[in-house]
Scaffold this motif. Structure first.
Motif, PDB file in Angstrom:
ATOM      1  N   PRO A   1      -8.407  -9.063  -0.171  1.00 45.97           N
ATOM      2  CA  PRO A   1      -9.068  -8.279   0.873  1.00 45.97           C
ATOM      3  C   PRO A   1      -9.956  -7.188   0.254  1.00 45.97           C
ATOM      4  N   SER A   2     -10.813  -6.615   1.082  1.00 41.28           N
ATOM      5  CA  SER A   2     -11.817  -5.678   0.586  1.00 41.28           C
ATOM      6  C   SER A   2     -11.231  -4.456  -0.112  1.00 41.28           C
ATOM      7  N   GLU A   3      -9.995  -4.058   0.252  1.00 42.67           N
ATOM      8  CA  GLU A   3      -9.380  -2.903  -0.423  1.00 42.67           C
ATOM      9  C   GLU A   3      -9.316  -3.109  -1.931  1.00 42.67           C
TER      10      GLU A   3
ATOM     11  N   PHE B   1       0.878  -1.167   0.000  1.00 39.87           N
ATOM     12  CA  PHE B   1       0.000   0.000   0.000  1.00 39.87           C
ATOM     13  C   PHE B   1       0.914   1.215   0.000  1.00 39.87           C
TER      14      PHE B   1
ATOM     15  N   PRO C   1     -11.686  -9.805   4.642  1.00 40.48           N
ATOM     16  CA  PRO C   1     -11.686  -8.547   5.412  1.00 40.48           C
ATOM     17  C   PRO C   1     -10.490  -7.674   5.031  1.00 40.48           C
ATOM     18  N   PRO C   2     -10.518  -6.376   5.396  1.00 38.25           N
ATOM     19  CA  PRO C   2      -9.393  -5.492   5.060  1.00 38.25           C
ATOM     20  C   PRO C   2      -8.091  -6.066   5.601  1.00 38.25           C
ATOM     21  N   TYR C   3      -6.995  -5.799   4.913  1.00 36.79           N
ATOM     22  CA  TYR C   3      -5.709  -6.362   5.333  1.00 36.79           C
ATOM     23  C   TYR C   3      -5.203  -5.676   6.599  1.00 36.79           C
ATOM     24  N   ASP C   4      -4.799  -6.485   7.565  1.00 35.73           N
ATOM     25  CA  ASP C   4      -4.237  -5.943   8.804  1.00 35.73           C
ATOM     26  C   ASP C   4      -2.728  -5.830   8.626  1.00 35.73           C
TER      27      ASP C   4
ATOM     28  N   ASP D   1      -0.928  -0.975  -4.516  1.00 38.11           N
ATOM     29  CA  ASP D   1      -2.027  -0.025  -4.508  1.00 38.11           C
ATOM     30  C   ASP D   1      -1.450   1.379  -4.352  1.00 38.11           C
TER      31      ASP D   1
ATOM     32  N   ASN E   1       1.070   4.238   2.473  1.00 35.18           N
ATOM     33  CA  ASN E   1       1.498   4.038   3.863  1.00 35.18           C
ATOM     34  C   ASN E   1       2.988   4.292   4.064  1.00 35.18           C
TER      35      ASN E   1
END
Length: 307
Positions: free
Chosen positions: A248-250, A124, A256-259, A165, A127
């Motif tokens: 993941p949802s992103e 990502f 679920p979203p990536y942790d 991303d 980040n």
């Protein structure tokens, strides 16, 4: 065959895939490995620090058992490490720079593989806090992660997918991606590492990333270029290549979203403490102050966690 213990732990499907896609033949595995090993004397300028069967086998798999190609990759692997000594000086998960990059989610690694058995790595880009992580440390964290993952024989055969991303990645952040450090990354990943990359997917890339991509294209092999997909914000074209069940949802997936801490926790194990709970400033100050010695840092009081 006597040498099949090298394939120990592989599923029958994977062994068959290795035969079909990589020309892997259990009966002559040992001869293939030995022929690569015999070429080492042709490069006295390079220190080959590891030459065991299992290690050489990764390079053969990464180059579909073309022995000369596999040897070239093996030589480049050690040459890259020789030319960039500082990058590999403290090449461990608890190295402060690597640990910081891992903690910030560089790279993310999904637990489940895609429908082709490939491991999915995520970056990502937004980040990347440039006051906290140098690009070099992020690259080191990615190379270390691959080094750990490539121990898995299934992944030597099935390979990896990388999704980057670029949402919210600013022009200012992008300006730090100089051609020379991008070239360093390409050399490290494309030319010097024994992994099969099934695809590199750009998602939500702004025009300036497109411009950067045009700039680095000349450093890319044709094979690599064919595997780079620029999806923009069209997630459907991503889903045609990687099923939503694996994402993941992103990325419009059903997971679920990536942790961000997932992979860091895996690599650091009990040493992992969620440094993100500290304010970045105190965390940085702590590192600057005690960079002199690891012992000193262990002995120093940790900053208070915010409640």
């Amino acid at each position: 065959a006597e040498m099949t213990h090298l394939q120990a732990g592989l599923s029958p499907e994977t062994i068959e895939k290795a035969r079909l896609e990589l020309n892997e033949n259990p009966d002559i595995l040992h001869q293939d490995i030995q022929q690569v090993r015999d070429m080492i004397i042709t490069r006295p300028d390079i220190g080959f620090l590891r030459t065991d069967d299992a290690f050489i086998l990764r390079f053969l798999r990464a180059r579909k058992f073309h022995q000369t190609e596999a040897f070239r990759l093996l030589a480049q692997y050690f040459q890259y490490r020789q030319l960039n000594l500082d990058m590999f000086k403290n090449f461990k998960a608890d190295d402060p720079g690597i640990k910081r990059a891992l903690t910030d989610g560089f790279p993310g690694v999904l637990e489940n593989r895609d429908h082709c058995g490939r491991k999915i790595l995520l970056l990502f880009a937004a980040n990347w806090d440039q006051s906290r992580n140098s690009f070099i440390d992020i690259l080191r964290a990615i190379l270390l992660s691959l080094e750990v993952l490539i121990e898995d024989q299934e992944l030597q055969i099935n390979g990896f997918i990388l999704i980057i991303d670029w949402s919210n990645f600013s022009f200012k952040q992008a300006s730090k991606l100089t051609p020379s450090i991008l070239k360093l990354a390409i050399e490290g990943l494309q030319d010097s590492f024994p992994a099969r990359f099934g695809g590199v997917h750009f998602v939500n890339q702004p025009w300036y990333i497109h411009a950067l991509y045009t700039l680095i294209k000349p450093f890319l092999k044709d094979k690599t270029r064919k595997r780079i997909f620029l999806h923009g914000n069209n997630l459907n074209s991503l889903h045609q290549l990687i099923h939503p069940e694996c994402l993941p949802s992103e990325f419009g997936g059903t997971l679920p979203p990536y942790d961000m801490g997932t992979w860091a926790r895996t690599l650091l194990g009990p040493d992992y403490s969620d440094e993100n709970e500290y304010t970045h400033t105190s965390y940085n100050a702590m590192h600057v102050k005690h960079a002199s010695s690891n012992l000193e840092r262990e002995a120093s009081p940790k900053p208070m966690k915010r409640s």
